[in-house]
Design a protein around this motif. Structure first.
Motif, mmCIF file in Angstrom:
data_model
loop_
_atom_site.group_PDB
_atom_site.id
_atom_site.type_symbol
_atom_site.label_atom_id
_atom_site.label_comp_id
_atom_site.label_asym_id
_atom_site.label_seq_id
_atom_site.Cartn_x
_atom_site.Cartn_y
_atom_site.Cartn_z
ATOM 1 N N GLY A 173 4.643 11.071 5.472
ATOM 2 C CA GLY A 173 4.179 10.435 4.249
ATOM 3 C C GLY A 173 4.206 8.923 4.294
ATOM 4 O O GLY A 173 4.475 8.294 5.324
ATOM 5 N N ASN A 174 3.917 8.333 3.135
ATOM 6 C CA ASN A 174 3.837 6.879 2.966
ATOM 7 C C ASN A 174 4.959 6.381 2.070
ATOM 8 O O ASN A 174 5.723 7.162 1.498
ATOM 9 N N GLU B 68 0.861 -1.173 0.000
ATOM 10 C CA GLU B 68 0.000 0.000 0.000
ATOM 11 C C GLU B 68 0.902 1.230 0.000
ATOM 12 O O GLU B 68 1.808 1.350 0.829
ATOM 13 N N CYS B 69 0.668 2.120 -0.952
ATOM 14 C CA CYS B 69 1.612 3.192 -1.199
ATOM 15 C C CYS B 69 0.889 4.377 -1.829
ATOM 16 O O CYS B 69 -0.319 4.304 -2.116
ATOM 17 N N THR B 70 1.601 5.468 -2.040
ATOM 18 C CA THR B 70 1.006 6.667 -2.633
ATOM 19 C C THR B 70 1.937 7.267 -3.666
ATOM 20 O O THR B 70 3.152 7.074 -3.624
ATOM 21 N N ILE B 71 1.357 8.029 -4.587
ATOM 22 C CA ILE B 71 2.153 8.765 -5.568
ATOM 23 C C ILE B 71 2.952 9.845 -4.834
ATOM 24 O O ILE B 71 2.424 10.557 -3.987
ATOM 25 N N ASN B 72 4.224 9.936 -5.143
ATOM 26 C CA ASN B 72 5.151 10.919 -4.543
ATOM 27 C C ASN B 72 5.342 10.701 -3.042
ATOM 28 O O ASN B 72 5.900 11.564 -2.357
ATOM 29 N N GLY B 73 4.869 9.561 -2.515
ATOM 30 C CA GLY B 73 5.005 9.318 -1.086
ATOM 31 C C GLY B 73 4.119 10.217 -0.242
ATOM 32 O O GLY B 73 4.350 10.394 0.956
ATOM 33 N N LEU B 74 3.069 10.771 -0.854
ATOM 34 C CA LEU B 74 2.174 11.692 -0.156
ATOM 35 C C LEU B 74 1.512 11.005 1.036
ATOM 36 O O LEU B 74 1.222 9.821 0.994
ATOM 37 N N GLY B 75 1.253 11.748 2.099
ATOM 38 C CA GLY B 75 0.565 11.176 3.242
ATOM 39 C C GLY B 75 0.775 12.002 4.496
ATOM 40 O O GLY B 75 1.594 12.928 4.508
#
Length: 513
Positions: A239-240, A228-235
């Motif tokens: 971040g993620n 489970e991850c996000t574009i650009n490490g957003l979070g």
């Protein structure tokens, strides 16, 4: 790819990514990103938290009705109301998933949930059974798993698998784990739980110690088959795990990891740009894979090596991830059809002809200012046009700034507020400061400026400047965006966009926070 060699990519940009302060997205913005994720062949798109707000419910519902090739997921607590709301939002999905969770660490159970372990297990099992009554695909997460006790994790996981969960997520919720420890934990769970073969094990790693990607890779090496991850490490917080880094690590080091994904990697840069444009979070130049310097070589030794043989200093090609395809053949003589077609390729569609015409007019104005137009210019142009279209209260009608050596800068502005024009003039330490002070003279918002950042959209002195303004008022944080070839005008637009977002009072509630 066999199921043993395949890693499922679960993108949570639209849910966990949106928890970044100031990163709230509209339904249309979420749809644009969801279409790009589908184009990239992401397996699962976590579209939101349906119970969190009416806006989140409508976003999940709209994405579920639109996306056909990816599974659309909604998060829910282990509560009947949450689960029912998620099921309702996903009712029209071609492929839907309910993702329910409960905290399992001693500190969370005692202080947050105020439950005994037996109660937590009981609630988890009931939640999974209720979700399975609404949808076939159910995922269960053990919040704060990296600080949970192993015996208790084995117990609760075995029971939720028996109850019907087909994906078990082990999140490093607070970014506490280190790779060797986290990999061992995943491996031990898979080995010890009798019915582990009936579920796919997943990981969701946060980046508080900068180890999210490393922990994710350690987990898949130990047997996890979903990340489970996000574009650009957003979070939220730090971040993620960054989708682009995990995917390219698996692809580049297949010799070591022996695993693959279904991701179309040539769509990665486009996804990165879109998310950055929508959220107002610029990508740092030295960011792996998608940063502007990711494939740049300054050192003479490096340049010489690359010229002689690319692989001396590059372990992947820029084209693999979508770099090198950003030049448009559009100009001031291009028509609406070509303009629309190119934006559709970039994941942007127009709901009405009026919206298309507004964006096209801006494109023509930009084409008169810039000789060459790039995809980044188009993304910035559309984001700016939509930000202004969404504005209800404040709109910039005129701005002039005087700034010269040895003199205090002065900004004169005219702003429409609820249809009535107001004028103001103010001095400042610089032209941007003067502009913001002049706006505040008429707006009287009382907001605090947290961040002001400028990003050149493309190269050259004729580049558009994309400005992000982050404001805070009463605990609410919003990002305003503005783009223009004149950076002072872009700054004024961004500040007013942020004021409009504050005025709109967009509600974003997340039960985990």
């Amino acid at each position: 790819m066999s199921s043993q060699d395949r890693v499922i990519v679960f993108d949570t940009t639209l849910r966990d990514g949106e928890q970044s302060p100031g990163a709230s997205m509209t339904r249309d913005e979420k749809l644009r990103i969801a279409r790009q994720l589908e184009r990239m062949r992401v397996d699962v798109i976590e579209a939101g938290f349906a119970i969190a707000s009416v806006g989140d419910f409508e976003s999940v519902q709209a994405i579920a009705r639109t996306i056909k090739d990816s599974t659309v997921c909604s998060l829910s607590r282990a509560l009947d109301g949450d689960i029912d709301r998620a099921g309702e939002a996903l009712r029209d999905a071609n492929s839907g998933r309910i993702h329910t969770f409960i905290a399992t660490s001693p500190i969370h159970m005692k202080y947050k949930l105020q439950m005994e372990p037996d109660q937590v297990v009981e609630n988890a099992v009931r939640a999974v059974k209720r979700a399975r009554g609404l949808i076939d695909d159910v995922e269960f997460s053990l919040e704060d798993a990296s600080r949970s006790e192993m015996d208790f994790m084995c117990r609760i996981i075995e029971q939720v698998i028996d109850a019907g969960a087909r994906t078990i997520n082990i999140p490093d919720t607070v970014g506490y784990a280190v790779p060797e420890e986290f990999g061992q934990r995943i491996g031990e769970l898979i080995q010890r739980i009798p019915n582990a073969d009936k579920a796919i094990f997943s990981v969701h790693c946060h980046n508080d110690l900068g180890l999210a990607v490393a922990n994710s890779l350690a987990a898949v090496s130990a047997g996890a088959r979903q990340v489970e991850c996000t574009i650009n490490g957003l979070g939220e917080r730090a971040g993620n795990a960054a989708l682009e880094e995990i995917v390219m690590a698996l692809r580049t080091r297949k010799d070591m990891l022996g695993l693959e994904t279904a991701i179309d990697t040539t769509q990665i840069v486009a996804a990165s740009r879109l998310v950055s444009s929508v959220t107002g979070f610029p990508v740092q130049p030295n960011k792996a894979i998608v940063g502007a310097n990711a494939f740049a070589h300054e050192s003479g030794i490096h340049q010489d090596g690359v010229l002689k043989h690319r692989e001396t200093y590059e372990i992947m090609t820029a084209q693999d991830v979508g770099w090198g395809t950003n030049r448009m053949v559009l100009g001031k003589h291009s028509g609406r059809a070509a303009f629309r077609a190119r934006l559709e390729e970039l994941g942007t569609t127009f709901a009405t002809d009026a919206e298309l015409n507004t964006a096209f007019t801006r494109f023509k104005e930009l084409a008169d200012k810039k000789h060459e137009i790039f995809d980044e210019d188009l993304m910035a142009l559309v984001s700016d046009a939509r930000a202004e279209a969404a504005s209800e209260k404040y709109r910039l009608t005129s701005l002039s700034v005087t700034s010269q050596t040895g003199e205090t800068p002065v900004a004169s502005i005219k702003v429409m507020i609820d249809g009535e024009e107001y004028a103001a003039e103010s001095e400042g330490s610089g032209p941007v400061d003067a502009t913001f002070k002049a706006i505040e003279q008429v707006a009287k918002s009382g907001a605090s400026l947290l961040i002001y950042s400028v990003n050149a959209v493309t190269e050259g002195t004729d580049s558009q400047g994309e400005v992000t303004v982050r404001l805070e008022k009463g605990g609410r944080i919003v990002n305003g965006l503005g783009a223009d070839t004149d950076i002072i005008i872009a700054s004024g637009k961004a500040y007013l966009h942020a004021l409009n977002m504050l005025d709109a009072n967009i509600q974003k509630a997340h039960p985990q926070v």
